[in-house]
Scaffold this motif. Structure first.
Motif, PDB file in Angstrom:
ATOM      1  N   MET A   1      27.211  28.081  42.828  1.00  0.00           N
ATOM      2  CA  MET A   1      28.483  28.560  43.347  1.00  0.00           C
ATOM      3  C   MET A   1      29.044  29.663  42.470  1.00  0.00           C
ATOM      4  O   MET A   1      29.613  30.605  42.965  1.00  0.00           O
ATOM      5  N   GLN A   2      28.878  29.524  41.176  1.00  0.00           N
ATOM      6  CA  GLN A   2      29.386  30.513  40.235  1.00  0.00           C
ATOM      7  C   GLN A   2      28.689  31.859  40.444  1.00  0.00           C
ATOM      8  O   GLN A   2      29.326  32.908  40.359  1.00  0.00           O
ATOM      9  N   GLY A   3      27.396  31.863  40.773  1.00  0.00           N
ATOM     10  CA  GLY A   3      26.647  33.093  41.005  1.00  0.00           C
ATOM     11  C   GLY A   3      27.139  33.815  42.248  1.00  0.00           C
ATOM     12  O   GLY A   3      27.206  35.039  42.309  1.00  0.00           O
ATOM     13  N   PHE A   4      27.497  33.025  43.287  1.00  0.00           N
ATOM     14  CA  PHE A   4      28.002  33.612  44.526  1.00  0.00           C
ATOM     15  C   PHE A   4      29.328  34.325  44.299  1.00  0.00           C
ATOM     16  O   PHE A   4      29.544  35.429  44.790  1.00  0.00           O
ATOM     17  N   LEU A   5      30.235  33.711  43.517  1.00  0.00           N
ATOM     18  CA  LEU A   5      31.527  34.318  43.230  1.00  0.00           C
ATOM     19  C   LEU A   5      31.384  35.590  42.401  1.00  0.00           C
ATOM     20  O   LEU A   5      32.094  36.565  42.622  1.00  0.00           O
ATOM     21  N   SER A   6      30.447  35.580  41.472  1.00  0.00           N
ATOM     22  CA  SER A   6      30.264  36.783  40.672  1.00  0.00           C
ATOM     23  C   SER A   6      29.666  37.903  41.524  1.00  0.00           C
ATOM     24  O   SER A   6      30.013  39.072  41.355  1.00  0.00           O
ATOM     25  N   GLU A   7      28.762  37.546  42.476  1.00  0.00           N
ATOM     26  CA  GLU A   7      28.221  38.569  43.387  1.00  0.00           C
ATOM     27  C   GLU A   7      29.319  39.106  44.297  1.00  0.00           C
ATOM     28  O   GLU A   7      29.368  40.295  44.589  1.00  0.00           O
ATOM     29  N   LEU A   8      30.199  38.200  44.739  1.00  0.00           N
ATOM     30  CA  LEU A   8      31.294  38.605  45.610  1.00  0.00           C
ATOM     31  C   LEU A   8      32.252  39.530  44.877  1.00  0.00           C
ATOM     32  O   LEU A   8      32.703  40.535  45.430  1.00  0.00           O
ATOM     33  N   SER A   9      32.552  39.234  43.640  1.00  0.00           N
ATOM     34  CA  SER A   9      33.448  40.103  42.885  1.00  0.00           C
ATOM     35  C   SER A   9      32.773  41.432  42.589  1.00  0.00           C
ATOM     36  O   SER A   9      33.423  42.473  42.577  1.00  0.00           O
ATOM     37  N   ASP A  10      31.467  41.428  42.351  1.00  0.00           N
ATOM     38  CA  ASP A  10      30.745  42.684  42.163  1.00  0.00           C
ATOM     39  C   ASP A  10      30.782  43.516  43.440  1.00  0.00           C
ATOM     40  O   ASP A  10      30.947  44.737  43.391  1.00  0.00           O
ATOM     41  N   LEU A  11      30.637  42.863  44.582  1.00  0.00           N
ATOM     42  CA  LEU A  11      30.691  43.548  45.866  1.00  0.00           C
ATOM     43  C   LEU A  11      32.085  44.141  46.086  1.00  0.00           C
ATOM     44  O   LEU A  11      32.217  45.271  46.558  1.00  0.00           O
ATOM     45  N   GLY A  12      33.126  43.425  45.685  1.00  0.00           N
ATOM     46  CA  GLY A  12      34.489  43.924  45.804  1.00  0.00           C
ATOM     47  C   GLY A  12      34.719  45.147  44.944  1.00  0.00           C
ATOM     48  O   GLY A  12      35.385  46.100  45.354  1.00  0.00           O
ATOM     49  N   VAL A  13      34.159  45.145  43.770  1.00  0.00           N
ATOM     50  CA  VAL A  13      34.303  46.292  42.879  1.00  0.00           C
ATOM     51  C   VAL A  13      33.588  47.499  43.471  1.00  0.00           C
ATOM     52  O   VAL A  13      34.111  48.625  43.477  1.00  0.00           O
ATOM     53  N   VAL A  14      32.394  47.279  43.991  1.00  0.00           N
ATOM     54  CA  VAL A  14      31.630  48.375  44.588  1.00  0.00           C
ATOM     55  C   VAL A  14      32.375  48.933  45.801  1.00  0.00           C
ATOM     56  O   VAL A  14      32.496  50.155  45.967  1.00  0.00           O
ATOM     57  N   LEU A  15      32.883  48.039  46.660  1.00  0.00           N
ATOM     58  CA  LEU A  15      33.640  48.493  47.830  1.00  0.00           C
ATOM     59  C   LEU A  15      34.894  49.253  47.414  1.00  0.00           C
ATOM     60  O   LEU A  15      35.254  50.260  48.024  1.00  0.00           O
ATOM     61  N   ALA A  16      35.565  48.772  46.385  1.00  0.00           N
ATOM     62  CA  ALA A  16      36.764  49.452  45.906  1.00  0.00           C
ATOM     63  C   ALA A  16      36.421  50.831  45.374  1.00  0.00           C
ATOM     64  O   ALA A  16      37.149  51.805  45.606  1.00  0.00           O
ATOM     65  N   LEU A  17      35.298  50.953  44.675  1.00  0.00           N
ATOM     66  CA  LEU A  17      34.894  52.245  44.137  1.00  0.00           C
ATOM     67  C   LEU A  17      34.494  53.227  45.241  1.00  0.00           C
ATOM     68  O   LEU A  17      34.568  54.437  45.054  1.00  0.00           O
ATOM     69  N   ILE A  18      34.085  52.705  46.390  1.00  0.00           N
ATOM     70  CA  ILE A  18      33.706  53.581  47.506  1.00  0.00           C
ATOM     71  C   ILE A  18      34.905  53.872  48.404  1.00  0.00           C
ATOM     72  O   ILE A  18      35.158  55.021  48.772  1.00  0.00           O
ATOM     73  N   CYS A  19      35.670  52.849  48.747  1.00  0.00           N
ATOM     74  CA  CYS A  19      36.743  52.988  49.748  1.00  0.00           C
ATOM     75  C   CYS A  19      37.972  53.722  49.220  1.00  0.00           C
ATOM     76  O   CYS A  19      38.595  54.481  49.951  1.00  0.00           O
ATOM     77  N   VAL A  20      38.335  53.505  47.976  1.00  0.00           N
ATOM     78  CA  VAL A  20      39.546  54.130  47.450  1.00  0.00           C
ATOM     79  C   VAL A  20      39.429  55.652  47.437  1.00  0.00           C
ATOM     80  O   VAL A  20      40.330  56.350  47.915  1.00  0.00           O
TER      81      VAL A  20
END
Length: 112
Positions: A1-20
């Motif tokens: 479960m911890q790995g999934f949350l870290s992947e999700l937060s990494d995905l959020g950072v990547v999306l933020a770096l692209i979308c903003v």
């Protein structure tokens, strides 16, 4: 479960770096173009009131007025036709039900 949350937060950072940057560019690029166009055309003289554009505008308004008048006439004629058809259908329904047509209500003979 911890790995999934870290992947999700990494995905959020990547999306933020692209979308903003994309959203910022989508807002500020057209705004910058509009400001640049206004600055570029600031020194041009305003069009005169008696120019060719106002003559063209008067012609277009005249055509528009005539079109609106013709539409009003057609609408009135359709209303008269609708009234005539409604009256005709009403008379026909009275005939089929055995009622006398309008205007034939003279003397009524009743049995005594």
């Amino acid at each position: 479960m911890q790995g999934f949350l870290s992947e999700l937060s990494d995905l959020g950072v990547v999306l933020a770096l692209i979308c903003v940057p994309l959203a910022t560019g989508a807002v500020f690029i057209p705004l910058g173009k509009a400001i640049a166009a206004r600055i570029r055309h600031r020194d041009e003289p305003a069009p005169e009131h008696g120019s060719h554009q106002s003559d063209s505008l008067a012609e277009r308004i005249g055509r528009l007025e005539s079109l609106v008048a013709s539409i009003a006439k057609e609408t009135q004629r359709m209303g008269v036709q609708q009234h005539f058809l409604a009256r005709l259908l009403d008379e026909q329904s009275k005939v089929t039900r055995g009622l006398p047509p309008p205007g034939a209500e003279g003397r009524v003979v009743t049995p005594h």
